[in-house]
Design a protein around this motif. Structure first.
Motif, PDB file in Angstrom:
ATOM      1  N   GLN A 193      56.568   6.289  51.616  1.00 27.59           N
ATOM      2  CA  GLN A 193      55.770   5.174  51.108  1.00 27.59           C
ATOM      3  C   GLN A 193      55.801   4.079  52.163  1.00 27.59           C
ATOM      4  O   GLN A 193      56.844   3.825  52.783  1.00 27.59           O
ATOM      5  CB  GLN A 193      56.324   4.639  49.791  1.00 27.59           C
ATOM      6  N   ALA A 194      54.662   3.433  52.369  1.00 32.47           N
ATOM      7  CA  ALA A 194      54.542   2.486  53.473  1.00 32.47           C
ATOM      8  C   ALA A 194      55.565   1.354  53.396  1.00 32.47           C
ATOM      9  O   ALA A 194      56.070   0.893  54.423  1.00 32.47           O
ATOM     10  CB  ALA A 194      53.126   1.913  53.505  1.00 32.47           C
ATOM     11  N   VAL A 273      56.412  11.810  46.039  1.00 28.71           N
ATOM     12  CA  VAL A 273      55.548  12.708  46.799  1.00 28.71           C
ATOM     13  C   VAL A 273      54.105  12.219  46.770  1.00 28.71           C
ATOM     14  O   VAL A 273      53.256  12.707  47.492  1.00 28.71           O
ATOM     15  CB  VAL A 273      55.651  14.152  46.271  1.00 28.71           C
ATOM     16  N   ILE A 274      53.828  11.221  45.952  1.00 31.05           N
ATOM     17  CA  ILE A 274      52.483  10.662  45.817  1.00 31.05           C
ATOM     18  C   ILE A 274      52.500   9.239  46.346  1.00 31.05           C
ATOM     19  O   ILE A 274      53.425   8.476  46.071  1.00 31.05           O
ATOM     20  CB  ILE A 274      52.030  10.666  44.341  1.00 31.05           C
ATOM     21  N   GLU A 275      51.483   8.874  47.115  1.00 35.88           N
ATOM     22  CA  GLU A 275      51.375   7.517  47.648  1.00 35.88           C
ATOM     23  C   GLU A 275      50.030   6.931  47.243  1.00 35.88           C
ATOM     24  O   GLU A 275      49.008   7.634  47.226  1.00 35.88           O
ATOM     25  CB  GLU A 275      51.506   7.522  49.173  1.00 35.88           C
ATOM     26  N   ALA A 276      50.035   5.650  46.960  1.00 34.87           N
ATOM     27  CA  ALA A 276      48.792   4.972  46.595  1.00 34.87           C
ATOM     28  C   ALA A 276      47.766   5.146  47.712  1.00 34.87           C
ATOM     29  O   ALA A 276      48.072   4.983  48.886  1.00 34.87           O
ATOM     30  CB  ALA A 276      49.063   3.492  46.348  1.00 34.87           C
ATOM     31  N   VAL A 417      68.454  12.420  63.215  1.00 34.62           N
ATOM     32  CA  VAL A 417      67.999  11.431  62.235  1.00 34.62           C
ATOM     33  C   VAL A 417      66.702  10.821  62.762  1.00 34.62           C
ATOM     34  O   VAL A 417      66.685  10.192  63.823  1.00 34.62           O
ATOM     35  CB  VAL A 417      69.048  10.328  62.003  1.00 34.62           C
ATOM     36  N   TRP A 418      65.631  11.019  62.015  1.00 36.02           N
ATOM     37  CA  TRP A 418      64.322  10.491  62.392  1.00 36.02           C
ATOM     38  C   TRP A 418      63.990   9.296  61.504  1.00 36.02           C
ATOM     39  O   TRP A 418      64.198   9.333  60.287  1.00 36.02           O
ATOM     40  CB  TRP A 418      63.248  11.567  62.224  1.00 36.02           C
ATOM     41  N   ILE A 419      63.465   8.248  62.124  1.00 33.48           N
ATOM     42  CA  ILE A 419      63.099   7.019  61.415  1.00 33.48           C
ATOM     43  C   ILE A 419      61.614   6.789  61.659  1.00 33.48           C
ATOM     44  O   ILE A 419      61.218   6.171  62.652  1.00 33.48           O
ATOM     45  CB  ILE A 419      63.921   5.818  61.910  1.00 33.48           C
ATOM     46  N   PRO A 420      60.738   7.301  60.817  1.00 38.63           N
ATOM     47  CA  PRO A 420      59.302   7.182  61.078  1.00 38.63           C
ATOM     48  C   PRO A 420      58.795   5.751  60.919  1.00 38.63           C
ATOM     49  O   PRO A 420      59.239   5.018  60.032  1.00 38.63           O
ATOM     50  CB  PRO A 420      58.686   8.113  60.029  1.00 38.63           C
ATOM     51  N   HIS A 421      57.852   5.393  61.786  1.00 38.84           N
ATOM     52  CA  HIS A 421      57.269   4.054  61.768  1.00 38.84           C
ATOM     53  C   HIS A 421      55.780   4.093  61.407  1.00 38.84           C
ATOM     54  O   HIS A 421      55.016   3.212  61.802  1.00 38.84           O
ATOM     55  CB  HIS A 421      57.445   3.378  63.125  1.00 38.84           C
ATOM     56  N   SER A 422      55.370   5.118  60.668  1.00 37.46           N
ATOM     57  CA  SER A 422      53.991   5.208  60.236  1.00 37.46           C
ATOM     58  C   SER A 422      53.964   5.505  58.738  1.00 37.46           C
ATOM     59  O   SER A 422      55.012   5.500  58.083  1.00 37.46           O
ATOM     60  CB  SER A 422      53.259   6.299  61.030  1.00 37.46           C
ATOM     61  N   TYR A 423      52.796   5.750  58.200  1.00 37.33           N
ATOM     62  CA  TYR A 423      52.682   6.073  56.773  1.00 37.33           C
ATOM     63  C   TYR A 423      51.654   7.179  56.621  1.00 37.33           C
ATOM     64  O   TYR A 423      50.889   7.499  57.542  1.00 37.33           O
ATOM     65  CB  TYR A 423      52.325   4.830  55.960  1.00 37.33           C
ATOM     66  N   ARG A 424      51.638   7.807  55.444  1.00 31.72           N
ATOM     67  CA  ARG A 424      50.861   9.037  55.282  1.00 31.72           C
ATOM     68  C   ARG A 424      49.357   8.825  55.314  1.00 31.72           C
ATOM     69  O   ARG A 424      48.606   9.765  55.547  1.00 31.72           O
ATOM     70  CB  ARG A 424      51.283   9.756  53.998  1.00 31.72           C
ATOM     71  N   LEU A 436      50.085   0.362  60.817  1.00 30.55           N
ATOM     72  CA  LEU A 436      50.092  -0.859  60.016  1.00 30.55           C
ATOM     73  C   LEU A 436      50.883  -1.931  60.745  1.00 30.55           C
ATOM     74  O   LEU A 436      52.027  -1.704  61.161  1.00 30.55           O
ATOM     75  CB  LEU A 436      50.714  -0.598  58.646  1.00 30.55           C
ATOM     76  N   ALA A 437      50.286  -3.097  60.901  1.00 33.85           N
ATOM     77  CA  ALA A 437      50.963  -4.184  61.608  1.00 33.85           C
ATOM     78  C   ALA A 437      52.240  -4.592  60.874  1.00 33.85           C
ATOM     79  O   ALA A 437      53.294  -4.790  61.491  1.00 33.85           O
ATOM     80  CB  ALA A 437      50.026  -5.376  61.755  1.00 33.85           C
TER      81      ALA A 437
END
Length: 461
Positions: A193-194, A273-276, A417-424, A436-437
């Motif tokens: 989730q973002a 598992v669901i994102e807006a 360990v991965w730390i993602p900086h994006s969203y789906r 996303l800024a």
């Protein structure tokens, strides 16, 4: 010389638009690894954009020719402050998928970073230029405040991830001593989730292949030959139909995991598992006895990515001579990657589909990876993220997507360990890709706090 000062320095880099300018310069480089005409750009990204930045941060860098002729160059760098300190390996990829320039919305261009509201549009802004730039910018902030890291850092950057990372595994084998570390900490992929940081510690793997029925040259009139000539499309769809049942449950025995154990089920229980803004899931699709989260992260899934017979855009009254489908299996730990295609061959033969040929598309299959949330490094990173954001991160044993994690977890033998900086919803691999800024700003703070904490931990030992 405080943690808050390092986080503030990283935040200023964003607020004063230094990060935007740096990302714009990286996005402007057309590093499409899927386009052979862009091969020179892959090397320039490393030599002109990354080497000066890393040497300015005290790294010793060298460029590595890819041992696989299909792949682009790689960069290995190291900043060793004291061999007795903790050593971290980080990773990124500077290549991007095809630009698809003519499909971007009016006013946007894949190789021009454009800010609209909270979105930063540009090819690579999310995958992966923006993500490794965040990590390096946060590192700069820590060095600016503390003057040193307090740990050792190695880095590997590749330029072929979007074509399956050819050569990366061999480079990891050949340069294992230069890449040895206590842990991999890197960034790729999306958050669940973002608004909530995510840590994932492994990934499903993926294998793509074609199923083809090739019966004869050319097409033949369906009136004159209908009922006399076998239809390759019908043979193909019947073969596809035996791979899963009507709700997509896999029927190839060797493709079915042994099960979901209690520890993994507990780790996945509260994860979304669901994102807006995303598509609504189909509740009656996939493995019936699993939750949607378990289907995405703890089970295998089969998909038909594309299929054709005849000329779909201009059909004629003729029976085609050939039919083809491009397929993919996403698989979790416990699936033998070397037996995926042989198992499918046995399954098709058992069902009488001898006319269907299996044609591999990828290189050698890789292993899926997973690390549970109770690992000490996961707990350390999660605590740092929580201290910075005030939010408990989502802890995901493995990503549903795929990335070359087996090179680090398997070949180099380290926790990851991965730390993602994006969203789906970032449109990676599609037109209008964006970061996303607000998420990027928070990610800079997260990484500055984490780099600081790793050095602080060693100082207290």
């Amino acid at each position: 010389m405080t943690r808050d000062a390092a986080i503030a320095a990283a935040t200023r880099q964003f607020d004063e638009r230094g990060f935007f300018a740096d990302l714009a310069a990286l996005v402007a480089r057309p590093t499409e690894s899927q386009d052979p005409a862009r091969h020179e750009e892959l090397g320039l990204y490393l030599s002109e954009a990354m080497v000066p930045r890393l040497t300015g941060l005290g790294f010793d860098c060298r460029l590595i020719d890819n041992p696989d002729p299909r792949g682009g160059p790689l960069l290995i760098g190291s900043r060793i402050e004291d061999p007795a300190l903790t050593t971290v390996l980080t990773y990124g990829h500077g290549d991007v998928v095809r630009a698809q320039t003519d499909q971007w919305r009016d006013g946007l261009h894949p190789f021009r970073l454009t800010a609209e509201g909270d979105r930063l549009y540009g090819r690579g802004a999310a995958d992966n230029k923006g993500q490794h730039l965040i990590n390096l910018t946060a590192l700069e902030a820590v060095l600016r405040v503390r003057g040193h890291l307090g740990f050792n850092l190695r880095i590997i950057l590749e330029m072929s991830e979007e074509t399956g990372s050819p050569g990366l595994a061999q480079v990891c084998r050949d340069h294992a001593a230069d890449l040895s570390a206590d842990v991999l900490i890197a960034s790729d992929g999306p958050r669940l989730q973002a608004g909530v940081p995510t840590l994932f510690m492994g990934s499903r793997a993926a294998l793509s292949f074609d199923l083809a029925v090739d019966l004869r040259e050319g097409a033949h009139h369906s009136g004159n030959w209908g009922g006399l000539l076998a239809d390759p499309a019908m043979l193909l769809v019947q073969a596809l139909a035996c791979i899963t049942d009507g709700r997509g449950q896999i029927r190839v025995p060797e493709w079915r995991p042994a099960g979901v154990d209690a520890a993994l089920r507990a780790a996945l229980a509260d994860l979304p598992v669901i994102e807006a803004g995303g598509p609504e899931i189909d509740p009656d699709w996939g493995e019936a006895d699993l939750t949607p989260t378990e289907r995405a992260f703890a089970w295998n899934s089969f998909a038909v990515l594309a299929m054709s017979s005849g000329v779909p855009e201009a059909p004629v009254n003729a029976i085609a001579g050939r039919a083809r489908a491009t397929c993919q299996l996403r698989y979790v730990m416990g699936t033998d990657p070397d037996d995926i295609l042989p198992a499918l061959r046995r399954h098709l033969d058992r069902h009488g589909h001898h006319a269907v040929c299996i044609l591999p598309r990828d290189g050698d299959p890789v292993a899926a990876t997973r690390l549970m949330p109770d690992h000490p490094w996961v707990r350390r990173v999660a605590a740092s993220v929580r201290d910075t954001t005030g939010i408990a991160p989502h802890l995901l044993p493995n990503l549903a997507g795929s990335l070359p994690n087996d090179c680090f977890a398997g070949i180099l033998g380290m926790p990851t360990v991965w730390i993602p900086h994006s969203y789906r919803g970032c449109c990676q691999h599609a037109p209008d890709e964006h970061a996303l800024a607000s998420l990027s700003r928070q990610a800079l703070q997260v990484m500055a706090g984490l780099w600081w904490d790793i050095g602080e931990h060693d100082a207290r030992r």
